[in-house]
Design an enzyme around this catalytic site. Sequence first.
Site, PDB file in Angstrom:
ATOM      1  N   GLU A  52       3.682 -23.157 -66.209  1.00 29.66           N
ATOM      2  CA  GLU A  52       3.027 -22.086 -65.449  1.00 29.66           C
ATOM      3  C   GLU A  52       2.348 -21.054 -66.345  1.00 29.66           C
ATOM      4  OE1 GLU A  52       6.072 -20.601 -62.838  1.00 29.66           O
ATOM      5  OE2 GLU A  52       5.683 -22.159 -61.345  1.00 29.66           O
ATOM      6  N   ASP A 100      19.518 -18.754 -56.944  1.00 30.45           N
ATOM      7  CA  ASP A 100      19.972 -19.317 -58.208  1.00 30.45           C
ATOM      8  C   ASP A 100      20.855 -18.248 -58.847  1.00 30.45           C
ATOM      9  OD1 ASP A 100      20.373 -20.162 -60.803  1.00 30.45           O
ATOM     10  OD2 ASP A 100      18.296 -20.800 -61.141  1.00 30.45           O
ATOM     11  N   HIS A 103      17.846 -23.541 -61.061  1.00 36.09           N
ATOM     12  CA  HIS A 103      16.711 -24.131 -60.340  1.00 36.09           C
ATOM     13  C   HIS A 103      15.688 -24.739 -61.306  1.00 36.09           C
ATOM     14  CE1 HIS A 103      14.661 -20.355 -61.371  1.00 36.09           C
ATOM     15  NE2 HIS A 103      13.524 -20.919 -60.980  1.00 36.09           N
ATOM     16  N   GLU A 134      10.762 -12.383 -65.556  1.00 34.51           N
ATOM     17  CA  GLU A 134      11.302 -13.738 -65.488  1.00 34.51           C
ATOM     18  C   GLU A 134      10.109 -14.678 -65.608  1.00 34.51           C
ATOM     19  OE1 GLU A 134      11.458 -16.961 -64.387  1.00 34.51           O
ATOM     20  OE2 GLU A 134      12.640 -16.809 -62.544  1.00 34.51           O
TER      21      GLU A 134
END
Length: 544
Positions: free
Chosen positions: A272, A170, A421, A263
Amino acid sequence: MEAPVGQKSQKLHEFALASVSDLAPSSSSSDVASSSPPAIARFGADCGIPELRFNMECASGAVVNVDLRTAKLFKLGPVSSVCIFRASDISKEKYSRGVTIRFRSEEDSTAFHYAFEQLKKDCVIQEAQLANGAPSASKCKFDDKIEPSSAKMYFHYYGQLLHQQNMLQDYVRTGTYYAAVIENRADFFGRVVVDVGAGSGILSLFAAQAGAKHVYAVEASEMAEYARKLIAGNPALSQRITVVKGKVEEVELPEKADILISEPMGTLLVNERMLESYVIARDRFLVPNGKMFPTVGRIHMAPFSDEYLFVEIANKALFWQQQNYYGVDLTALHGSAFQGYFSQPVVDAFDPRFLVAPSISHVIDFTKVEEEDLYEIDVPLRFIASVGTRVHGLACWFDVLFNGSTVQRWLTTAPGAPTTHWYQLRCVLSQPIYVMAGQEITGRLRMVAHDAQSYTIYLTLSAKMWGPGAEQGGILQTSSCKLDLKEPYYRMSQPQAYALAQDQQPNQLIQTQDIPIQSQDLDDIELLAQPSPSSGAQLNTLNG
């Protein structure tokens, strides 16, 4: 529990056993005892982890290591017990293992059980043992709030190179991170950096390229081993990078960080739940007034109209309208299936001209937000429709700011921008609402974290009366839905056959259909003031 009277202190650490053997249900206890060698049991702490080690007194000198954090001890009789614990084979697959322990006396059995329980509770980690990132003895906060099977799948996923490659390729993501770091060398040069959830270690290498004094790359998955290899393959940088395998919630580091890099963004920014780990790392490792890359995140939201998407989702449930499926009537499940398909957020890249109002945004300042603030996110919604059309739901995307001392860099996932992505996300209503140009749309987006490392989304959109006398009017129509961010519908591969012409407005595409609308009084909804142009992309900007 108090120690037995007369027990010697060394008995807490070493015991001579009559025998130790693998648990064999098919064998009698006398057979096992006669064929098993004597052994020495030693308690200790290896790198801060309470451990029990059995050394067999035989020619092979076999050793059995037991992690006391996961072990359980059961007494079978006065001089016999069973110890069950987690073990791993050469493929690193985890499984349960048991050993049968026979003591030389009942007194030894009592003392052993006491030592076992004491070390499970009281093993204290020395700071010297934690200098290179050993796990803390305290219960990990991550484990308290995340379901074990979800965590296992999560770390397995990110422990595979093919998924790391997907993120590395990405180029919007990776290139923006690289630019944010290199263009802000002053923030990294000579500084201590902690890379939170380092993955392949690419961000750690970027920080080292920018002149970091030392980088601690913290990674909990098996990807930590690949990161070590990648970093070792870059010897000019590797001397200033230490890979620490473990969760940021439990590892200890030898020094504080001047800057965190990570990230932590998932779908819709928060999926998440890694943002929570990023905030925990801030509280544990970052010096006062230290920097965070990224610094701020924004979730952008706008109503959209997409008849093709709505019909596509609704048609999935047509299977359950069959009245003679091999002689079985399936229609009893059609309603449940219909709602099930609409409970999936749609992840894809869409044309920004499907938006029917300027977006608003919800800001999360990573330098100030508390972990608990991320458990529930409640956003009042207020829009003014730019066109008359059917509103099929709420479109969402996010961006993050790298607030460097030299250059400020934004990484965006907005529709119309280069695709990442993460794509974008749309919450589709099973019952669309009609709006006129200039009509006010209100509602609420509420996201509640759950233990599968994601969020349950509750969305309500309502169209208020518009025109003369609107001040005396209430809600004209409303529609709500509940979605699971953990289970999206990935639509990226679907053909985009309905691209609009440059001069075509969204309402020209939609062919309205009559559907029953349920009125509902939502007067208690809080309204959010219309944002300034800088707070979100404007419709005319997206169309330009």
